[in-house]
Motif scaffolding. Structure first.
Motif, short mmCIF file in Angstrom:
data_model
loop_
_atom_site.label_atom_id
_atom_site.label_comp_id
_atom_site.label_asym_id
_atom_site.label_seq_id
_atom_site.Cartn_x
_atom_site.Cartn_y
_atom_site.Cartn_z
N ASP A 196 1.23 -0.70 0.65
CA ASP A 196 -0.01 -0.19 0.20
C ASP A 196 1.13 1.78 0.38
OD1 ASP A 196 -1.64 1.48 0.41
OD2 ASP A 196 -2.67 0.86 1.97
N SER A 217 -1.43 -5.24 -4.38
CA SER A 217 -1.07 -3.98 -4.65
C SER A 217 -2.09 -3.70 -4.65
CB SER A 217 0.26 -3.82 -5.82
OG SER A 217 0.30 -1.81 -5.41
N PHE A 218 -2.31 -2.45 -3.46
CA PHE A 218 -3.83 -0.84 -3.39
C PHE A 218 -3.45 0.09 -3.94
CE2 PHE A 218 -6.19 1.77 -0.86
CZ PHE A 218 -7.65 1.16 -1.36
N SER A 219 -3.65 0.10 -5.08
CA SER A 219 -3.36 1.74 -5.01
C SER A 219 -4.90 2.57 -5.53
CB SER A 219 -2.91 1.80 -6.63
OG SER A 219 -1.71 0.99 -6.17
#
Length: 316
Positions: free
Chosen positions: A188, A211-213
Motif C-alpha cells: 500500500d 498492490s492497493f492503489s
C-alpha cells in the motif's frame, strides 16, 4: 492478564478480565474500544457503567447502568477493530480486506510481508488469517505511526503474530533476511512499482503479491513492472459494496418516500440529517398496512481503491 497462547487471544471464548480490551457497543453507528480497569467507569448518555461489573462476564454480554440504559461488551475482532481504531491514515475496510485475505490464499502458518502499516486495519486481519503459527512482518516509513501500530497490536493481543518495522520499502526494499520466506506480499504505497523487484525476491515460488492503489495510473505502471519482474496472472479488481436496510414499515409511507427519492428527475440526494429523519418515520406513520420492506442504504461506500494481484512464476 492476557493469555500467552495466541489462539486464546484470537478465539475470545473466555470471560472478560481486568486489563482486557473490549468493544463497547452503544448503537450500530457508535462503538468504542475500552481497556477494562477495575477502578474505572464508563459514562455515556445511557448512564454510568462500572468496569468492575464487567469483570467475569462473557464477551457479547449486555450490561445495564443504574439508569436502566445498557450497552453490549464485544470482543475486539478484526472486523470491529477496523471500525473503532484510530485513523492515522486512510484504512481498508471489510469488503477490500476480505477480498485480499482470500486472494492471497492465506492459511495458518503463512508468512506475510506488508508495506505500509498505516493504522493497522488490514494487518489485524492478516494476523488472524495466519494464526497461530504464521507471522506478519509489516513496515512503515513513519516512525510514530509504527510505534502507535505496535501499541495497538499489544492491546489486541497480536504482538506475538506481528512484527512492526520502520523502513522505507520504496527506497530500501524489504530486509534481506526475509528473502524467499514470504508466502504473500501486500503493498500500500504511493509508488508500488519501486518495491515490486524487492517483493519478488522475498516471495517463495508461486507466492502471491497484492498492490492497493487509489488511481488507475498507479495500476497501469505497477502492472508493467510486475510483467517485467517474473510475475504472471496479473489481475486488477475494484470491490464495491452495497448494503440494504430491511425493516417493517407502512406501505403508503414507503411508497411516498420512494417517489420523493427516485421519481424526481435530477433531484439532489438527501442530506444525512434529512435521511435519518425520514428513516425514523418508517414506523411512525399509522396509515396503510405494515410490511417488511427492503431498500438500498442511503449511505453506500463507493470507490476505495484498486487491488492488483500477481503470482510469482515458478522456475521450470
Amino acid at each position: 492478564m492476557l493469555p500467552t497462547d495466541p489462539m486464546k487471544k484470537l478465539s475470545f471464548k473466555r470471560h472478560i478480565s481486568d486489563g482486557d480490551l473490549v468493544i463497547v457497543y452503544e448503537k450500530h453507528d457508535n462503538m468504542k474500544a475500552v481497556k477494562v480497569s477495575e477502578k474505572s467507569v464508563l459514562e455515556n448518555r445511557f448512564g454510568v457503567f462500572k468496569h468492575s461489573d464487567w469483570i467475569g462476564k462473557p464477551f457479547g454480554c449486555k450490561v445495564s447502568s443504574h439508569k436502566g440504559g445498557f450497552v453490549y461488551l464485544l470482543a475486539p475482532t478484526p472486523e470491529l477493530w477496523t471500525l473503532v481504531l484510530s485513523h492515522r491514515t486512510q484504512i481498508l475496510y471489510i469488503a477490500d480486506i476480505s477480498f485480499v485475505v482470500m486472494y492471497l490464499e492465506l492459511i495458518p502458518g503463512c508468512v506475510v510481508l506488508e508495506s505500509g502499516t498505516g493504522s493497522g486495519s488490514l494487518t489485524t486481519s492478516l494476523a488472524r488469517a495466519i494464526a497461530p503459527t504464521g507471522h506478519v512482518y509489516t513496515f512503515d516509513f513513519h516512525e510514530q505511526r509504527a510505534i502507535a501500530a505496535r501499541e495497538d497490536f499489544e492491546k489486541t493481543g497480536l504482538s506475538d503474530l506481528v512484527s512492526v518495522g520502520v523502513r522505507d520499502i520504496q527506497g530500501e526494499g524489504f530486509p534481506k533476511d526475509l528473502v524467499g520466506r514470504a508466502d504473500a506480499v501486500f503493498l500500500d504505497l504511493p509508488q508500488p512499482w519501486l518495491a515490486i523487484p524487492s517483493a519478488g525476491e522475498m516471495l517463495k515460488e508461486d507466492g502471491v503479491l497484492c498492490s492497493f492503489s487509489p488511481c488507475i495510473e498507479q495500476v497501469q505502471r505497477s502492472s508493467e513492472t510486475l510483467a517485467s519482474n517474473s510475475f504472471t496472472d496479473i489481475r486488477t479488481f475494484e470491490v464495491l459494496l452495497r448494503t440494504y436496510e430491511v425493516r417493517e414499515a407502512k406501505m403508503d409511507q414507503c411508497q411516498t418516500q420512494t417517489q420523493t427519492e427516485e421519481g424526481t428527475p435530477g433531484a439532489r440526494p438527501f442530506k444525512r440529517k434529512q435521511r435519518a429523519s425520514e428513516a425514523s418515520n418508517w414506523q411512525a406513520d399509522n396509515s396503510g398496512s405494515p410490511s417488511v420492506m427492503a431498500r438500498p442504504s442511503g449511505e453506500a461506500k463507493g470507490h476505495t481503491g484498486y487491488l492488483t494481484f500477481a503470482r510469482l512464476k515458478c522456475i521450470a
